[in-house]
Design an enzyme around this catalytic site. Structure first.
Site, mmCIF file in Angstrom:
data_model
loop_
_atom_site.group_PDB
_atom_site.id
_atom_site.type_symbol
_atom_site.label_atom_id
_atom_site.label_comp_id
_atom_site.label_asym_id
_atom_site.label_seq_id
_atom_site.Cartn_x
_atom_site.Cartn_y
_atom_site.Cartn_z
ATOM 1 N N ASP A 29 0.884 -1.252 -0.003
ATOM 2 C CA ASP A 29 0.048 0.059 -0.002
ATOM 3 C C ASP A 29 1.049 1.205 0.100
ATOM 4 O O ASP A 29 1.878 1.477 0.735
ATOM 5 C CB ASP A 29 -0.909 -0.139 1.172
ATOM 6 C CG ASP A 29 -2.010 1.358 1.218
ATOM 7 O OD1 ASP A 29 -3.259 0.475 0.957
ATOM 8 O OD2 ASP A 29 -1.801 2.259 1.121
ATOM 9 N N HIS A 96 -12.037 -1.616 -7.015
ATOM 10 C CA HIS A 96 -11.701 -2.955 -7.443
ATOM 11 C C HIS A 96 -11.266 -3.618 -6.102
ATOM 12 O O HIS A 96 -10.604 -3.303 -5.260
ATOM 13 C CB HIS A 96 -10.397 -2.669 -8.334
ATOM 14 C CG HIS A 96 -9.685 -4.220 -8.628
ATOM 15 N ND1 HIS A 96 -9.617 -4.176 -10.123
ATOM 16 C CD2 HIS A 96 -9.566 -5.312 -8.118
ATOM 17 C CE1 HIS A 96 -8.966 -5.622 -10.272
ATOM 18 N NE2 HIS A 96 -9.093 -6.179 -9.000
ATOM 19 N N HIS A 98 -10.542 -5.263 -2.931
ATOM 20 C CA HIS A 98 -9.009 -5.502 -2.597
ATOM 21 C C HIS A 98 -9.124 -5.933 -1.010
ATOM 22 O O HIS A 98 -10.092 -5.108 -0.159
ATOM 23 C CB HIS A 98 -8.094 -4.058 -2.764
ATOM 24 C CG HIS A 98 -8.797 -2.869 -2.264
ATOM 25 N ND1 HIS A 98 -9.791 -2.298 -2.869
ATOM 26 C CD2 HIS A 98 -8.456 -2.208 -1.092
ATOM 27 C CE1 HIS A 98 -10.119 -1.123 -2.185
ATOM 28 N NE2 HIS A 98 -9.373 -1.209 -1.165
ATOM 29 N N HIS A 100 -6.950 -5.679 2.587
ATOM 30 C CA HIS A 100 -5.817 -5.240 3.204
ATOM 31 C C HIS A 100 -5.266 -6.076 4.182
ATOM 32 O O HIS A 100 -6.031 -6.638 5.022
ATOM 33 C CB HIS A 100 -6.251 -3.942 4.293
ATOM 34 C CG HIS A 100 -6.739 -2.435 3.362
ATOM 35 N ND1 HIS A 100 -5.998 -1.460 2.898
ATOM 36 C CD2 HIS A 100 -8.187 -2.241 2.702
ATOM 37 C CE1 HIS A 100 -6.738 -0.777 2.314
ATOM 38 N NE2 HIS A 100 -8.111 -1.239 1.817
HETATM 39 P P1 AMP Z 1 -9.673 1.742 0.474
HETATM 40 O O1 AMP Z 1 -9.680 3.013 1.105
HETATM 41 O O2 AMP Z 1 -10.113 0.486 1.204
HETATM 42 O O3 AMP Z 1 -10.531 1.767 -0.920
HETATM 43 O O4 AMP Z 1 -8.251 1.322 0.216
HETATM 44 C C1 AMP Z 1 -7.256 1.828 -1.059
HETATM 45 C C2 AMP Z 1 -5.931 1.780 -0.746
HETATM 46 O O5 AMP Z 1 -5.318 1.810 -2.030
HETATM 47 C C3 AMP Z 1 -5.573 2.754 0.104
HETATM 48 O O6 AMP Z 1 -4.975 2.331 1.598
HETATM 49 C C4 AMP Z 1 -4.675 3.479 -0.711
HETATM 50 O O7 AMP Z 1 -3.450 3.953 0.197
HETATM 51 C C5 AMP Z 1 -3.997 2.522 -1.526
HETATM 52 N N1 AMP Z 1 -3.377 3.065 -2.984
HETATM 53 C C6 AMP Z 1 -4.122 4.064 -3.598
HETATM 54 N N2 AMP Z 1 -3.283 4.042 -4.875
HETATM 55 C C7 AMP Z 1 -2.226 3.385 -4.662
HETATM 56 C C8 AMP Z 1 -1.270 2.924 -5.660
HETATM 57 N N3 AMP Z 1 -1.179 3.604 -6.446
HETATM 58 N N4 AMP Z 1 -0.326 2.041 -4.866
HETATM 59 C C9 AMP Z 1 -0.664 1.512 -4.032
HETATM 60 N N5 AMP Z 1 -1.593 1.833 -3.029
HETATM 61 C C10 AMP Z 1 -2.476 2.737 -3.556
HETATM 62 ZN ZN ZN Z 2 -9.997 -3.052 -11.764
#
Ligand code: AMP
Ligand code: ZN
Length: 112
Positions: A29, A96, A98, A100
């Site tokens: 992340d 998308h 995901h 954590h």
């Molecule tokens: P959510 O808030 O559950 O949708 O989590 C999205 C996560 O994606 C957050 O923890 C962000 O820090 C992470 N994120 C956003 N852009 C990127 C990126 N380019 N590379 C890695 N993590 C990212």
């Molecule tokens: Zn996607």
């Protein structure tokens, strides 16, 4: 499709990969909330946990089958937490699905 994580899977946007197989991609992340904070995603696009169906749920199964290997690759030998945020109230910012993967210290007991 204009999806950040699909672009990361395609290599169009850089990421720090920690694990990959045919179905799953895992990367650091960009804004870590714990000493280890990795996002584990299916390579097929599902918008969120709220969009999981009998037709696409194998993608989620593949994620959970990969999680022990991802955790091992990250050195998480003493446990970890898996979280998926959904929609507005869940503060989901990337549409998308995901998961954590958080660890590297004892995490706080409360989340909400
Ligand atoms: P959510 O808030 O559950 O949708 O989590 C999205 C996560 O994606 C957050 O923890 C962000 O820090 C992470 N994120 C956003 N852009 C990127 C990126 N380019 N590379 C890695 N993590 C990212
Ligand atoms: Zn996607």
């Amino acid at each position: 499709m204009d999806c950040l994580f699909c672009k990361i899977i395609a290599g169009e946007i850089p990421s720090t990969k920690v694990y990959e197989n045919e179905y799953v991609y895992a990367f650091r992340d960009i804004n870590p909330q714990a000493p280890v904070h990795v996002l584990v995603i299916p390579k097929t696009h599902i918008a969120s946990a709220d969009e999981v169906t009998p037709e696409n749920s194998a993608a989620v199964t593949h994620v959970f089958e990969a999680i022990p290997a991802v955790a091992k690759a990250c050195g998480l030998t003493n446990g970890y937490r898996v979280i998926t945020n959904v929609g507005e109230d869940g503060c989901q910012s990337v549409k998308h699905i995901h998961f954590h993967l958080l660890g590297g210290k004892q995490l706080p007991e409360t989340m909400a």
